[in-house]
Design a protein around this motif. Structure first.
Motif, PDB file in Angstrom:
ATOM      1  N   LEU A  95       1.024  -1.241   0.160  1.00 36.23           N
ATOM      2  CA  LEU A  95      -0.168   0.068  -0.065  1.00 36.23           C
ATOM      3  C   LEU A  95       0.724   0.991   0.230  1.00 36.23           C
ATOM      4  CD1 LEU A  95      -2.319  -1.531   2.561  1.00 36.23           C
ATOM      5  CD2 LEU A  95      -3.027  -1.021   0.139  1.00 36.23           C
ATOM      6  N   ASP A  96       1.814   1.012   0.524  1.00 37.89           N
ATOM      7  CA  ASP A  96       3.132   2.259   1.154  1.00 37.89           C
ATOM      8  C   ASP A  96       3.426   2.240  -0.576  1.00 37.89           C
ATOM      9  OD1 ASP A  96       4.083   4.080   2.904  1.00 37.89           O
ATOM     10  OD2 ASP A  96       5.745   3.497   1.406  1.00 37.89           O
ATOM     11  N   ARG A  97       3.233   1.397  -1.470  1.00 36.04           N
ATOM     12  CA  ARG A  97       4.457   1.334  -2.973  1.00 36.04           C
ATOM     13  C   ARG A  97       3.847   1.512  -4.175  1.00 36.04           C
ATOM     14  NH1 ARG A  97       8.828  -3.543  -0.933  1.00 36.04           N
ATOM     15  NH2 ARG A  97      10.031  -1.857   0.847  1.00 36.04           N
ATOM     16  N   GLN A  98       2.401   1.252  -3.672  1.00 37.03           N
ATOM     17  CA  GLN A  98       1.595   1.281  -5.069  1.00 37.03           C
ATOM     18  C   GLN A  98       0.256   1.766  -4.684  1.00 37.03           C
ATOM     19  OE1 GLN A  98       4.398   0.067  -8.579  1.00 37.03           O
ATOM     20  NE2 GLN A  98       3.652   2.054  -7.979  1.00 37.03           N
ATOM     21  N   PRO A  99      -0.459   2.311  -3.824  1.00 35.23           N
ATOM     22  CA  PRO A  99      -1.762   2.596  -3.135  1.00 35.23           C
ATOM     23  C   PRO A  99      -2.836   2.370  -4.910  1.00 35.23           C
ATOM     24  CG  PRO A  99      -0.301   4.299  -3.597  1.00 35.23           C
ATOM     25  CD  PRO A  99       0.357   4.032  -3.371  1.00 35.23           C
ATOM     26  N   GLU A 100      -2.384   3.544  -5.787  1.00 32.77           N
ATOM     27  CA  GLU A 100      -2.921   3.939  -6.719  1.00 32.77           C
ATOM     28  C   GLU A 100      -3.420   2.114  -7.528  1.00 32.77           C
ATOM     29  OE1 GLU A 100       1.185   3.195  -8.649  1.00 32.77           O
ATOM     30  OE2 GLU A 100       0.468   4.022  -6.696  1.00 32.77           O
ATOM     31  N   LEU A 101      -2.639   0.802  -7.082  1.00 35.31           N
ATOM     32  CA  LEU A 101      -3.202  -0.643  -7.727  1.00 35.31           C
ATOM     33  C   LEU A 101      -3.679  -1.278  -7.028  1.00 35.31           C
ATOM     34  CD1 LEU A 101       0.286  -1.358  -8.715  1.00 35.31           C
ATOM     35  CD2 LEU A 101      -1.341  -0.271 -10.081  1.00 35.31           C
ATOM     36  N   VAL A 102      -4.082  -0.671  -5.696  1.00 36.05           N
ATOM     37  CA  VAL A 102      -5.394  -1.187  -5.009  1.00 36.05           C
ATOM     38  C   VAL A 102      -6.418  -0.410  -4.646  1.00 36.05           C
ATOM     39  CG1 VAL A 102      -5.271  -2.101  -2.261  1.00 36.05           C
ATOM     40  CG2 VAL A 102      -3.430  -1.526  -3.727  1.00 36.05           C
ATOM     41  N   HIS A 103      -8.409  -1.179  -5.555  1.00 35.93           N
ATOM     42  CA  HIS A 103      -9.142  -0.553  -4.965  1.00 35.93           C
ATOM     43  C   HIS A 103      -9.285  -0.565  -3.512  1.00 35.93           C
ATOM     44  CE1 HIS A 103     -13.335  -1.384  -5.702  1.00 35.93           C
ATOM     45  NE2 HIS A 103     -13.602  -1.831  -5.459  1.00 35.93           N
ATOM     46  N   ARG A 104      -9.312  -2.006  -3.000  1.00 34.81           N
ATOM     47  CA  ARG A 104      -9.832  -1.919  -1.653  1.00 34.81           C
ATOM     48  C   ARG A 104      -8.895  -2.406  -0.931  1.00 34.81           C
ATOM     49  NH1 ARG A 104     -14.386  -0.715   1.818  1.00 34.81           N
ATOM     50  NH2 ARG A 104     -15.089   1.091   0.482  1.00 34.81           N
ATOM     51  N   VAL A 105      -8.564  -2.671   0.275  1.00 39.45           N
ATOM     52  CA  VAL A 105      -7.925  -3.398   1.258  1.00 39.45           C
ATOM     53  C   VAL A 105      -8.781  -3.652   2.135  1.00 39.45           C
ATOM     54  CG1 VAL A 105      -7.128  -1.981   2.675  1.00 39.45           C
ATOM     55  CG2 VAL A 105      -5.537  -3.971   2.821  1.00 39.45           C
ATOM     56  N   VAL A 106      -8.812  -5.024   2.578  1.00 40.30           N
ATOM     57  CA  VAL A 106      -9.777  -6.321   3.564  1.00 40.30           C
ATOM     58  C   VAL A 106      -8.868  -6.939   4.495  1.00 40.30           C
ATOM     59  CG1 VAL A 106     -11.683  -7.219   3.916  1.00 40.30           C
ATOM     60  CG2 VAL A 106     -11.498  -6.105   1.684  1.00 40.30           C
ATOM     61  N   TRP A 107      -8.452  -5.845   5.489  1.00 34.41           N
ATOM     62  CA  TRP A 107      -8.413  -6.903   6.493  1.00 34.41           C
ATOM     63  C   TRP A 107      -8.837  -7.626   7.711  1.00 34.41           C
ATOM     64  CZ3 TRP A 107      -3.713  -5.075   5.903  1.00 34.41           C
ATOM     65  CH2 TRP A 107      -2.663  -4.192   5.714  1.00 34.41           C
ATOM     66  N   VAL A 108      -8.446  -8.929   7.380  1.00 32.01           N
ATOM     67  CA  VAL A 108      -9.207  -9.724   7.984  1.00 32.01           C
ATOM     68  C   VAL A 108      -8.580 -10.120   9.235  1.00 32.01           C
ATOM     69  CG1 VAL A 108     -10.043 -12.518   7.973  1.00 32.01           C
ATOM     70  CG2 VAL A 108     -10.356 -10.944   6.302  1.00 32.01           C
ATOM     71  N   ASP A 109      -9.234  -9.539  10.545  1.00 30.65           N
ATOM     72  CA  ASP A 109      -8.864  -9.824  11.860  1.00 30.65           C
ATOM     73  C   ASP A 109      -7.583  -9.679  12.348  1.00 30.65           C
ATOM     74  OD1 ASP A 109      -9.762 -10.594  14.655  1.00 30.65           O
ATOM     75  OD2 ASP A 109      -8.837 -11.580  15.053  1.00 30.65           O
ATOM     76  N   SER A 110      -7.247  -8.017  11.626  1.00 32.59           N
ATOM     77  CA  SER A 110      -6.068  -7.675  11.444  1.00 32.59           C
ATOM     78  C   SER A 110      -5.712  -5.679  11.010  1.00 32.59           C
ATOM     79  CB  SER A 110      -4.641  -8.090  10.398  1.00 32.59           C
ATOM     80  OG  SER A 110      -3.813  -7.584   9.437  1.00 32.59           O
ATOM     81  N   GLY A 111      -4.789  -5.387  10.597  1.00 29.61           N
ATOM     82  CA  GLY A 111      -5.241  -3.957  10.377  1.00 29.61           C
ATOM     83  C   GLY A 111      -3.732  -3.451   9.827  1.00 29.61           C
ATOM     84  N   PRO A 112      -3.556  -1.879   9.077  1.00 27.56           N
ATOM     85  CA  PRO A 112      -2.683  -1.549   8.939  1.00 27.56           C
ATOM     86  C   PRO A 112      -1.593  -1.534   9.732  1.00 27.56           C
ATOM     87  CG  PRO A 112      -4.148  -0.158   9.167  1.00 27.56           C
ATOM     88  CD  PRO A 112      -5.013  -1.128   9.072  1.00 27.56           C
ATOM     89  N   VAL A 113      -0.227  -1.712   9.734  1.00 25.88           N
ATOM     90  CA  VAL A 113       1.023  -1.349  10.911  1.00 25.88           C
ATOM     91  C   VAL A 113       1.320   0.462  10.188  1.00 25.88           C
ATOM     92  CG1 VAL A 113       1.166  -4.106  10.493  1.00 25.88           C
ATOM     93  CG2 VAL A 113       2.350  -2.624   9.386  1.00 25.88           C
ATOM     94  N   ALA A 114       2.194   0.763  11.529  1.00 28.91           N
ATOM     95  CA  ALA A 114       2.598   1.884  11.751  1.00 28.91           C
ATOM     96  C   ALA A 114       4.091   1.826  11.272  1.00 28.91           C
ATOM     97  CB  ALA A 114       2.277   2.195  12.833  1.00 28.91           C
ATOM     98  N   THR A 115       4.514   2.726  11.030  1.00 28.68           N
ATOM     99  CA  THR A 115       5.826   2.582  10.093  1.00 28.68           C
ATOM    100  C   THR A 115       6.797   2.625  11.525  1.00 28.68           C
ATOM    101  OG1 THR A 115       7.702   3.230   9.346  1.00 28.68           O
ATOM    102  CG2 THR A 115       6.463   5.026  10.750  1.00 28.68           C
ATOM    103  N   GLY A 116       8.239   1.838  11.119  1.00 25.91           N
ATOM    104  CA  GLY A 116       8.765   1.113  12.044  1.00 25.91           C
ATOM    105  C   GLY A 116       8.744   0.238  13.161  1.00 25.91           C
ATOM    106  N   SER A 117       7.345  -0.578  12.834  1.00 25.47           N
ATOM    107  CA  SER A 117       6.579  -1.439  13.329  1.00 25.47           C
ATOM    108  C   SER A 117       7.718  -2.858  13.125  1.00 25.47           C
ATOM    109  CB  SER A 117       6.091  -1.682  13.964  1.00 25.47           C
ATOM    110  OG  SER A 117       4.977  -1.708  12.499  1.00 25.47           O
ATOM    111  N   ALA A 118       7.907  -3.865  13.705  1.00 25.95           N
ATOM    112  CA  ALA A 118       8.356  -5.059  13.573  1.00 25.95           C
ATOM    113  C   ALA A 118       7.605  -6.191  14.494  1.00 25.95           C
ATOM    114  CB  ALA A 118       9.895  -5.701  13.918  1.00 25.95           C
ATOM    115  N   PHE A 119       7.307  -7.545  14.090  1.00 23.88           N
ATOM    116  CA  PHE A 119       5.992  -8.399  14.574  1.00 23.88           C
ATOM    117  C   PHE A 119       7.337  -9.363  16.060  1.00 23.88           C
ATOM    118  CE2 PHE A 119       4.994 -12.786  16.080  1.00 23.88           C
ATOM    119  CZ  PHE A 119       3.680 -12.237  15.287  1.00 23.88           C
TER     120      PHE A 119
END
Length: 246
Positions: A95-119
């Protein structure tokens, strides 16, 4: 972000330890009227890849973008991305690199991460991969609600260890346009009201949700793996989200 089609390609990406096979039940329902739905296995999660433990989040994001190319995804024909659980890190990079190629993002029991985060930033460099923990341990980390003994056994036997570099690598994001991509949160193990409350409070896991400009939330009460516990209902949610013209 707008789409010129009401029938965009749907790309399904499962979380840690899982490959494309995890979506089989959902695809069975989606493909009846949406033949352009496909599931992918991220680099590092193909059990036949002898170099898989060295794969990184950058490798995974590049593989998604490569699939876009092979499927003919473009700014005029953007895709719907469906990301479950730990797929949120590579999909956030996409999404950060090519947002124009995504019509919609569906997060399944998930969500976007913040910059600098690691699992798992503190995972020692000596740990090359992280196997699926025993199911008793996993149940303490995420809800197994709705999963039969047969499904759990399939999960255990087919799971592929997660590459260490994927777990340690911080996600570096620079493009605020990622927040403009229309978004659907499918809330399963945590109700949407609680997710939104945590987002407003700045909770590290959900803080990015508060920054999204076009957000829909859907409650699908079940455990953390709804593709197995409620595949028909999840397919309906995905189908509805993909068909929206935002």
């Amino acid at each position: 972000m707008t789409s010129t089609t009401n029938d965009p390609t749907i790309i399904l990406i499962a979380g840690h330890w899982l490959g494309a096979w995890a979506w089989d039940d959902v695809l069975e329902h989606l493909n009846t009227d949406h033949p352009d739905a496909v599931a992918m296995t991220l680099p590092g999660l193909d059990g036949d890849d002898h170099d898989r433990a060295a794969k990184t989040l950058d490798d995974q994001a590049a593989a998604v973008l490569d699939l876009f190319t092979r499927l003919g995804v473009s700014e005029d024909r953007p895709a719907t991305l469906v990301a479950h659980s730990g797929a949120n890190a590579p999909v956030s990079l996409v999404l950060d690199r090519q947002p124009e190629l995504v019509h919609r993002v569906v997060w399944v029991d998930s969500g976007p991460v913040a910059t600098g985060s690691a699992f798992a930033p503190d995972l020692p460099e000596s740990v090359s991969e992280l196997p699926l923990p025993p199911l008793e341990t996993l149940a303490q980390q995420a809800s197994l609600e709705g999963l039969s003994a047969e499904v759990l056994e399939r999960f255990r036997t087919r799971a592929v260890p997660e590459p260490g570099p994927v777990l340690r690598q911080p996600v570096e994001l620079t493009n605020d346009d990622r927040r403009k991509v229309p978004t659907t949160l499918v809330c399963c193990s945590i109700p949407s009201a609680q997710v939104q409350e945590l987002a407003r409070a700045g909770h590290a896991m959900f803080a990015e949700v508060a920054n999204l400009e076009h957000l829909d939330v859907v409650d699908l009460p079940t455990g953390h793996w709804p593709m197995w516990s409620r595949p028909r209902e999840l397919a309906e949610v995905i189908r509805s989200a993909a068909s929206r013209a935002d």
